[in-house]
Design a protein around this motif. Sequence first.
Motif, PDB file in Angstrom:
ATOM      1  N   TRP A  15       0.846  -1.195   0.000  1.00  0.00           N
ATOM      2  CA  TRP A  15       0.000   0.000   0.000  1.00  0.00           C
ATOM      3  C   TRP A  15       0.878   1.241   0.000  1.00  0.00           C
ATOM      4  O   TRP A  15       1.905   1.279   0.653  1.00  0.00           O
ATOM      5  CB  TRP A  15      -0.914   0.007   1.235  1.00  0.00           C
ATOM      6  CG  TRP A  15      -1.986   1.035   1.158  1.00  0.00           C
ATOM      7  CD1 TRP A  15      -3.199   0.899   0.547  1.00  0.00           C
ATOM      8  CD2 TRP A  15      -1.979   2.359   1.698  1.00  0.00           C
ATOM      9  NE1 TRP A  15      -3.923   2.069   0.666  1.00  0.00           N
ATOM     10  CE2 TRP A  15      -3.194   2.976   1.382  1.00  0.00           C
ATOM     11  CE3 TRP A  15      -1.031   3.091   2.414  1.00  0.00           C
ATOM     12  CZ2 TRP A  15      -3.502   4.271   1.747  1.00  0.00           C
ATOM     13  CZ3 TRP A  15      -1.336   4.391   2.786  1.00  0.00           C
ATOM     14  CH2 TRP A  15      -2.568   4.967   2.460  1.00  0.00           C
ATOM     15  N   HIS A  16       0.425   2.255  -0.708  1.00  0.00           N
ATOM     16  CA  HIS A  16       1.118   3.551  -0.730  1.00  0.00           C
ATOM     17  C   HIS A  16       0.060   4.635  -0.858  1.00  0.00           C
ATOM     18  O   HIS A  16      -0.870   4.509  -1.653  1.00  0.00           O
ATOM     19  CB  HIS A  16       2.090   3.635  -1.916  1.00  0.00           C
ATOM     20  CG  HIS A  16       2.780   4.961  -1.999  1.00  0.00           C
ATOM     21  ND1 HIS A  16       3.859   5.283  -1.227  1.00  0.00           N
ATOM     22  CD2 HIS A  16       2.502   6.059  -2.748  1.00  0.00           C
ATOM     23  CE1 HIS A  16       4.238   6.526  -1.499  1.00  0.00           C
ATOM     24  NE2 HIS A  16       3.433   7.016  -2.425  1.00  0.00           N
ATOM     25  N   GLY A  17       0.178   5.674  -0.053  1.00  0.00           N
ATOM     26  CA  GLY A  17      -0.772   6.766  -0.153  1.00  0.00           C
ATOM     27  C   GLY A  17      -0.585   7.758   0.981  1.00  0.00           C
ATOM     28  O   GLY A  17       0.419   7.742   1.689  1.00  0.00           O
ATOM     29  N   GLU A  18      -1.591   8.631   1.132  1.00  0.00           N
ATOM     30  CA  GLU A  18      -1.555   9.636   2.183  1.00  0.00           C
ATOM     31  C   GLU A  18      -2.490   9.229   3.308  1.00  0.00           C
ATOM     32  O   GLU A  18      -3.551   8.648   3.069  1.00  0.00           O
ATOM     33  CB  GLU A  18      -1.956  10.994   1.630  1.00  0.00           C
ATOM     34  CG  GLU A  18      -0.931  11.567   0.681  1.00  0.00           C
ATOM     35  CD  GLU A  18      -1.203  13.009   0.326  1.00  0.00           C
ATOM     36  OE1 GLU A  18      -2.338  13.492   0.522  1.00  0.00           O
ATOM     37  OE2 GLU A  18      -0.269  13.666  -0.153  1.00  0.00           O
ATOM     38  N   ALA A  19      -2.087   9.546   4.531  1.00  0.00           N
ATOM     39  CA  ALA A  19      -2.878   9.175   5.696  1.00  0.00           C
ATOM     40  C   ALA A  19      -2.811  10.275   6.752  1.00  0.00           C
ATOM     41  O   ALA A  19      -1.853  11.041   6.813  1.00  0.00           O
ATOM     42  CB  ALA A  19      -2.363   7.865   6.281  1.00  0.00           C
ATOM     43  N   SER A  20      -3.848  10.322   7.579  1.00  0.00           N
ATOM     44  CA  SER A  20      -3.856  11.258   8.704  1.00  0.00           C
ATOM     45  C   SER A  20      -3.356  10.581   9.981  1.00  0.00           C
ATOM     46  O   SER A  20      -2.879  11.249  10.884  1.00  0.00           O
ATOM     47  CB  SER A  20      -5.258  11.825   8.913  1.00  0.00           C
ATOM     48  OG  SER A  20      -6.184  10.778   9.157  1.00  0.00           O
ATOM     49  N   LEU A  21      -3.471   9.231  10.043  1.00  0.00           N
ATOM     50  CA  LEU A  21      -3.050   8.470  11.218  1.00  0.00           C
ATOM     51  C   LEU A  21      -2.679   7.058  10.813  1.00  0.00           C
ATOM     52  O   LEU A  21      -3.379   6.435  10.009  1.00  0.00           O
ATOM     53  CB  LEU A  21      -4.183   8.418  12.254  1.00  0.00           C
ATOM     54  CG  LEU A  21      -3.975   7.532  13.476  1.00  0.00           C
ATOM     55  CD1 LEU A  21      -2.861   8.080  14.364  1.00  0.00           C
ATOM     56  CD2 LEU A  21      -5.267   7.397  14.270  1.00  0.00           C
ATOM     57  N   VAL A  22      -1.577   6.558  11.361  1.00  0.00           N
ATOM     58  CA  VAL A  22      -1.175   5.158  11.172  1.00  0.00           C
ATOM     59  C   VAL A  22      -0.817   4.609  12.542  1.00  0.00           C
ATOM     60  O   VAL A  22      -0.061   5.227  13.291  1.00  0.00           O
ATOM     61  CB  VAL A  22       0.037   5.030  10.220  1.00  0.00           C
ATOM     62  CG1 VAL A  22       0.472   3.568  10.099  1.00  0.00           C
ATOM     63  CG2 VAL A  22      -0.287   5.604   8.852  1.00  0.00           C
ATOM     64  N   VAL A  23      -1.358   3.435  12.867  1.00  0.00           N
ATOM     65  CA  VAL A  23      -1.053   2.762  14.119  1.00  0.00           C
ATOM     66  C   VAL A  23      -0.478   1.401  13.773  1.00  0.00           C
ATOM     67  O   VAL A  23      -1.063   0.646  12.985  1.00  0.00           O
ATOM     68  CB  VAL A  23      -2.307   2.599  15.005  1.00  0.00           C
ATOM     69  CG1 VAL A  23      -1.963   1.850  16.287  1.00  0.00           C
ATOM     70  CG2 VAL A  23      -2.910   3.957  15.328  1.00  0.00           C
ATOM     71  N   ALA A  24       0.679   1.076  14.354  1.00  0.00           N
ATOM     72  CA  ALA A  24       1.345  -0.193  14.087  1.00  0.00           C
ATOM     73  C   ALA A  24       1.892  -0.762  15.392  1.00  0.00           C
ATOM     74  O   ALA A  24       2.086  -0.031  16.375  1.00  0.00           O
ATOM     75  CB  ALA A  24       2.475  -0.006  13.077  1.00  0.00           C
ATOM     76  N   LYS A  25       2.166  -2.045  15.387  1.00  0.00           N
ATOM     77  CA  LYS A  25       2.679  -2.717  16.577  1.00  0.00           C
ATOM     78  C   LYS A  25       4.188  -2.911  16.433  1.00  0.00           C
ATOM     79  O   LYS A  25       4.667  -3.440  15.436  1.00  0.00           O
ATOM     80  CB  LYS A  25       1.990  -4.060  16.757  1.00  0.00           C
ATOM     81  CG  LYS A  25       2.310  -4.741  18.053  1.00  0.00           C
ATOM     82  CD  LYS A  25       1.471  -5.977  18.225  1.00  0.00           C
ATOM     83  CE  LYS A  25       1.808  -6.643  19.552  1.00  0.00           C
ATOM     84  NZ  LYS A  25       1.071  -7.901  19.690  1.00  0.00           N
ATOM     85  N   THR A  26       4.922  -2.468  17.460  1.00  0.00           N
ATOM     86  CA  THR A  26       6.362  -2.692  17.512  1.00  0.00           C
ATOM     87  C   THR A  26       6.656  -3.653  18.653  1.00  0.00           C
ATOM     88  O   THR A  26       5.759  -3.991  19.427  1.00  0.00           O
ATOM     89  CB  THR A  26       7.132  -1.377  17.752  1.00  0.00           C
ATOM     90  OG1 THR A  26       6.929  -0.958  19.107  1.00  0.00           O
ATOM     91  CG2 THR A  26       6.700  -0.280  16.786  1.00  0.00           C
ATOM     92  N   VAL A  27       7.907  -4.059  18.798  1.00  0.00           N
ATOM     93  CA  VAL A  27       8.262  -4.945  19.904  1.00  0.00           C
ATOM     94  C   VAL A  27       8.117  -4.247  21.251  1.00  0.00           C
ATOM     95  O   VAL A  27       8.042  -4.899  22.290  1.00  0.00           O
ATOM     96  CB  VAL A  27       9.686  -5.529  19.734  1.00  0.00           C
ATOM     97  CG1 VAL A  27       9.756  -6.423  18.500  1.00  0.00           C
ATOM     98  CG2 VAL A  27      10.728  -4.425  19.650  1.00  0.00           C
ATOM     99  N   GLU A  28       8.026  -2.916  21.253  1.00  0.00           N
ATOM    100  CA  GLU A  28       7.842  -2.140  22.483  1.00  0.00           C
ATOM    101  C   GLU A  28       6.374  -1.844  22.770  1.00  0.00           C
ATOM    102  O   GLU A  28       6.047  -1.325  23.830  1.00  0.00           O
ATOM    103  CB  GLU A  28       8.608  -0.812  22.378  1.00  0.00           C
ATOM    104  CG  GLU A  28      10.100  -0.977  22.202  1.00  0.00           C
ATOM    105  CD  GLU A  28      10.785  -1.545  23.432  1.00  0.00           C
ATOM    106  OE1 GLU A  28      10.369  -1.219  24.564  1.00  0.00           O
ATOM    107  OE2 GLU A  28      11.727  -2.329  23.257  1.00  0.00           O
ATOM    108  N   GLY A  29       5.489  -2.125  21.823  1.00  0.00           N
ATOM    109  CA  GLY A  29       4.061  -1.836  21.967  1.00  0.00           C
ATOM    110  C   GLY A  29       3.544  -1.085  20.757  1.00  0.00           C
ATOM    111  O   GLY A  29       4.279  -0.834  19.804  1.00  0.00           O
ATOM    112  N   GLU A  30       2.257  -0.721  20.792  1.00  0.00           N
ATOM    113  CA  GLU A  30       1.673   0.009  19.672  1.00  0.00           C
ATOM    114  C   GLU A  30       2.164   1.446  19.656  1.00  0.00           C
ATOM    115  O   GLU A  30       2.400   2.047  20.697  1.00  0.00           O
ATOM    116  CB  GLU A  30       0.141   0.010  19.760  1.00  0.00           C
ATOM    117  CG  GLU A  30      -0.482  -1.250  19.254  1.00  0.00           C
ATOM    118  CD  GLU A  30      -1.967  -1.093  18.984  1.00  0.00           C
ATOM    119  OE1 GLU A  30      -2.482  -1.906  18.218  1.00  0.00           O
ATOM    120  OE2 GLU A  30      -2.605  -0.171  19.521  1.00  0.00           O
TER     121      GLU A  30
END
Length: 86
Positions: A15-30
């Motif tokens: 996916w590629h585009g513009e966003a106002s918010l992105v939430v992802a999970k890392t090894v330290e948490g979201e």
Amino acid sequence: MALTVTLVSAEEEVWHGEASLVVAKTVEGEIGFMTGHEPVLAILAEGQVRITQSDGSKVIATAHSGFISMERDELTIVAGHAALES
């Protein structure tokens, strides 16, 4: 102003585009990203990547085994495996 987001897997650009918010999970948490976020380099954990596009619509993907890079309102998520959810 929006984030420019690129989500890629080892096989393809997912996916590629513009966003106002992105939430992802890392090894330290979201972690959530919006415009103006400070630079980040983090290890991606297995889980959902939730993208809220500039028009308010949502894109959900699963991703794992990679990293997240944020710099100058450009967010790049590189995953060993990533796919859009139906």
